[in-house]
Scaffold this active site. Sequence first.
Site, PDB file in Angstrom:
ATOM      1  N   LYS A 168       0.838  -1.202   0.000  1.00  0.00           N
ATOM      2  CA  LYS A 168       0.000   0.000   0.000  1.00  0.00           C
ATOM      3  C   LYS A 168       0.874   1.252   0.000  1.00  0.00           C
ATOM      4  O   LYS A 168       0.676   2.167  -0.782  1.00  0.00           O
ATOM      5  CB  LYS A 168      -0.919  -0.033   1.226  1.00  0.00           C
ATOM      6  CG  LYS A 168      -1.843   1.156   1.333  1.00  0.00           C
ATOM      7  CD  LYS A 168      -2.787   1.016   2.519  1.00  0.00           C
ATOM      8  CE  LYS A 168      -3.557   2.313   2.727  1.00  0.00           C
ATOM      9  NZ  LYS A 168      -4.470   2.260   3.859  1.00  0.00           N
ATOM     10  N   GLU A 198      10.509  -4.674   4.620  1.00  0.00           N
ATOM     11  CA  GLU A 198      10.688  -6.059   4.154  1.00  0.00           C
ATOM     12  C   GLU A 198      10.367  -6.165   2.659  1.00  0.00           C
ATOM     13  O   GLU A 198      11.077  -6.810   1.884  1.00  0.00           O
ATOM     14  CB  GLU A 198       9.756  -7.005   4.926  1.00  0.00           C
ATOM     15  CG  GLU A 198      10.052  -7.132   6.405  1.00  0.00           C
ATOM     16  CD  GLU A 198       9.272  -6.131   7.254  1.00  0.00           C
ATOM     17  OE1 GLU A 198       9.010  -5.006   6.772  1.00  0.00           O
ATOM     18  OE2 GLU A 198       8.958  -6.468   8.402  1.00  0.00           O
ATOM     19  N   GLY A 225      -4.823  -1.943   5.106  1.00  0.00           N
ATOM     20  CA  GLY A 225      -4.027  -3.065   4.600  1.00  0.00           C
ATOM     21  C   GLY A 225      -4.696  -4.408   4.824  1.00  0.00           C
ATOM     22  O   GLY A 225      -4.787  -5.235   3.918  1.00  0.00           O
ATOM     23  N   ARG A 226      -5.210  -4.643   6.031  1.00  0.00           N
ATOM     24  CA  ARG A 226      -5.784  -5.965   6.331  1.00  0.00           C
ATOM     25  C   ARG A 226      -7.183  -6.141   5.752  1.00  0.00           C
ATOM     26  O   ARG A 226      -7.794  -7.190   5.934  1.00  0.00           O
ATOM     27  CB  ARG A 226      -5.763  -6.211   7.835  1.00  0.00           C
ATOM     28  CG  ARG A 226      -6.359  -5.107   8.671  1.00  0.00           C
ATOM     29  CD  ARG A 226      -5.958  -5.245  10.142  1.00  0.00           C
ATOM     30  NE  ARG A 226      -6.408  -4.119  10.956  1.00  0.00           N
ATOM     31  CZ  ARG A 226      -5.734  -2.992  11.109  1.00  0.00           C
ATOM     32  NH1 ARG A 226      -4.579  -2.816  10.479  1.00  0.00           N
ATOM     33  NH2 ARG A 226      -6.194  -2.029  11.874  1.00  0.00           N
ATOM     34  N   GLU A 238      -4.524  -7.143  14.846  1.00  0.00           N
ATOM     35  CA  GLU A 238      -4.029  -5.806  14.464  1.00  0.00           C
ATOM     36  C   GLU A 238      -5.165  -4.787  14.553  1.00  0.00           C
ATOM     37  O   GLU A 238      -4.939  -3.619  14.865  1.00  0.00           O
ATOM     38  CB  GLU A 238      -3.424  -5.823  13.051  1.00  0.00           C
ATOM     39  CG  GLU A 238      -2.607  -4.577  12.736  1.00  0.00           C
ATOM     40  CD  GLU A 238      -1.747  -4.700  11.478  1.00  0.00           C
ATOM     41  OE1 GLU A 238      -0.545  -4.977  11.579  1.00  0.00           O
ATOM     42  OE2 GLU A 238      -2.289  -4.527  10.376  1.00  0.00           O
ATOM     43  N   HIS A 290      -4.556 -33.532  16.933  1.00  0.00           N
ATOM     44  CA  HIS A 290      -3.379 -34.311  17.330  1.00  0.00           C
ATOM     45  C   HIS A 290      -2.254 -33.401  17.810  1.00  0.00           C
ATOM     46  O   HIS A 290      -1.095 -33.818  17.858  1.00  0.00           O
ATOM     47  CB  HIS A 290      -2.926 -35.178  16.154  1.00  0.00           C
ATOM     48  CG  HIS A 290      -3.999 -36.130  15.733  1.00  0.00           C
ATOM     49  ND1 HIS A 290      -4.196 -37.347  16.344  1.00  0.00           N
ATOM     50  CD2 HIS A 290      -4.985 -35.998  14.806  1.00  0.00           C
ATOM     51  CE1 HIS A 290      -5.240 -37.944  15.781  1.00  0.00           C
ATOM     52  NE2 HIS A 290      -5.744 -37.139  14.857  1.00  0.00           N
ATOM     53  N   LYS A 337       9.528  -1.255  14.126  1.00  0.00           N
ATOM     54  CA  LYS A 337      10.090  -0.916  12.809  1.00  0.00           C
ATOM     55  C   LYS A 337      11.204   0.112  12.974  1.00  0.00           C
ATOM     56  O   LYS A 337      12.267  -0.002  12.364  1.00  0.00           O
ATOM     57  CB  LYS A 337       9.003  -0.285  11.927  1.00  0.00           C
ATOM     58  CG  LYS A 337       7.967  -1.225  11.371  1.00  0.00           C
ATOM     59  CD  LYS A 337       7.069  -0.434  10.413  1.00  0.00           C
ATOM     60  CE  LYS A 337       5.807  -1.158  10.039  1.00  0.00           C
ATOM     61  NZ  LYS A 337       4.875  -0.344   9.270  1.00  0.00           N
TER      62      LYS A 337
HETATM   63  O1  F6P Z   1       2.413  -4.339   9.884  1.00  0.00           O
HETATM   64  C1  F6P Z   1       1.954  -3.063   9.656  1.00  0.00           C
HETATM   65  C2  F6P Z   1       1.400  -2.884   8.296  1.00  0.00           C
HETATM   66  O2  F6P Z   1       1.265  -1.535   8.104  1.00  0.00           O
HETATM   67  C3  F6P Z   1       0.087  -3.616   8.047  1.00  0.00           C
HETATM   68  O3  F6P Z   1      -1.009  -2.974   8.560  1.00  0.00           O
HETATM   69  C4  F6P Z   1       0.087  -3.713   6.571  1.00  0.00           C
HETATM   70  O4  F6P Z   1      -0.857  -4.625   6.128  1.00  0.00           O
HETATM   71  C5  F6P Z   1       1.516  -4.130   6.327  1.00  0.00           C
HETATM   72  O5  F6P Z   1       2.263  -3.395   7.280  1.00  0.00           O
HETATM   73  C6  F6P Z   1       2.039  -3.899   4.943  1.00  0.00           C
HETATM   74  O6  F6P Z   1       2.012  -2.548   4.573  1.00  0.00           O
HETATM   75  P1  F6P Z   1       2.207  -2.108   3.080  1.00  0.00           P
HETATM   76  O7  F6P Z   1       1.082  -2.665   2.281  1.00  0.00           O
HETATM   77  O8  F6P Z   1       2.191  -0.611   3.092  1.00  0.00           O
HETATM   78  O9  F6P Z   1       3.527  -2.636   2.595  1.00  0.00           O
END
Ligand code: F6P
Length: 541
Positions: A216, A222, A280-281, A366, A397, A506
């Site tokens: 987003k 990452e 995002g979620r 979250e 199990h 972060k």
């Molecule tokens: O972990 C925090 C967060 O902002 C989530 O809410 C989001 O889904 C994820 O990181 C990824 O964010 P982005 O889509 O901006 O890479």
Amino acid sequence: MPALEQDIFRDQRTRCDHTPAWVALQAHFEATGRHFDVRGAFAADPARYRAFSQEAPHVFADLSRNRIDHATEALLLDLARQCGLEQQRQAMWMGEPINTTEQRAVLHHLLRQPVPPLGGADAAPFIAQAGRDVHRTLQAMLSYADSVRQDARITDIVSIGIGGSGLGPSMAVTALEEHWQAGQRVHFVSNVDGMELGSLLRRLRPESTLFLIASKTFTTAETMVNAHAARDWFLAHGGSTDTNADLPLARHFVALSTNVDAARGFGITTTFGFWDWVGGRFSLWSAIGLPIAIAVGSKMFQQLLAGAHAMDEHFYTAPLEHNLPVRLGLLDIWYRNFHGFSSRCIAPYSHGLRRLSAYLQQLEMESNGKGVDWRGQALPYATSPVVWGEPGTNGQHAFFQMIHQGKDIIPVEFIVLRQGGRDLPEQHSRLVANALAQAQALMLGRDSACGHRHFSGNRPSTVLLLERLNATSLGALLALYEHRVFVSGSLWGINSFDQWGVELGKQLASNLEPRLASGDAQGLDGATAGLLRRLRSGQQQ
Ligand code: F6P
């Protein structure tokens, strides 16, 4: 939105613990709730199963094995009304900035509305405009998805994204595995651990690979690290930043993002965008869902949206007492705040739904793992439970021992399909029998003079029954969970749509990474400094 309206939205809210219903629920809990026995309730009320089951689009729910009676539900509904749940639902629908800490509307339901114009004749102009934008982007994304599916040169699609930009699509693509395009594989990479991307790249060829950079913000560390590593690999294996070259980066990298400029800076010329009112979620319905559309095709992606839309309609129109997301959200409040149950187990009896728990962990924790109310004031009561689980029968199990005989009471959510998948259908009845047996054992228990063999019973569970797992039922199931999270979050008086709790880690990680190279431990706490030195020396200290 005008400031006045916004203030009304904020100030007219009553926090759950300040309502008469909360006090009444406390008294009800002390009087009957604490020692409520589901077995006794069934014996006293032959109609209990019917009264505590609920039809909703594509999902039937049996709530009868929960520690509730009519009085409990009536008081919980009072609580919902006194907290202004209906007004808050309406505020979300009307696009008010209910994500108050980020001043954003929450309109993911617009992504699954079938035809513009949206919201009826009285829709706010910005919602009507948003609806048009949604449909334009959706059409572009779906026709792109179908073109990728028809492109025999592309055998591997690699979606790089984390959290909401990875969990939803990977869960849905896994769930709809039976419908994947033959000859194409969709991979998901999220972890910054180089093992994940590195081991995948070893198996790929650049000319037959399409990378989707799903972020987003297009800034998440990452995702950016992995995206750059993929880009370096592509360029090192014959790819080029020249758009006229034989193997241009611009054709093999696509962005799914609200940050078109950053994607362009990366060298990407094709971006499918979305909007800040999609959290995002909650974003798998947007361009973030492109891997799903490529895996199963545009028609099925639209079925996913249609299933979710059917559940949206149910949530927005059904009376609260017959509204499944409302009933489940209220049950969550009852268990968390009155019974004090601190976790809930998700047990999908479906191999296709094996990633559902991971997805729900983000959706629920979250969203509702918050400790302050909408004004930023500390809450005196608990919020999100820990949500966890594994598919059945595997979980039986592993951890079901504790659910049956441990000291904690853990409500279980069984997700059961009436019809199984295409493979080895003769095994499906065994799977279903196991789900029903677990719910039965949890409730009935078994007396034994031998303590080791004694099952106390009266352990709550819910069964969510789907006719079969397909795009439509999956869409409905996921929307059900989204709305349920909204219900409990609204009653808790929290902002379910921000996630400030992930920020600190972060920032600290960015500070520590250069220290791992330099060894500079100055100003660090003792434990971090000690580990840093040990990591650098590679020896015991
Ligand atoms: O972990 C925090 C967060 O902002 C989530 O809410 C989001 O889904 C994820 O990181 C990824 O964010 P982005 O889509 O901006 O890479």
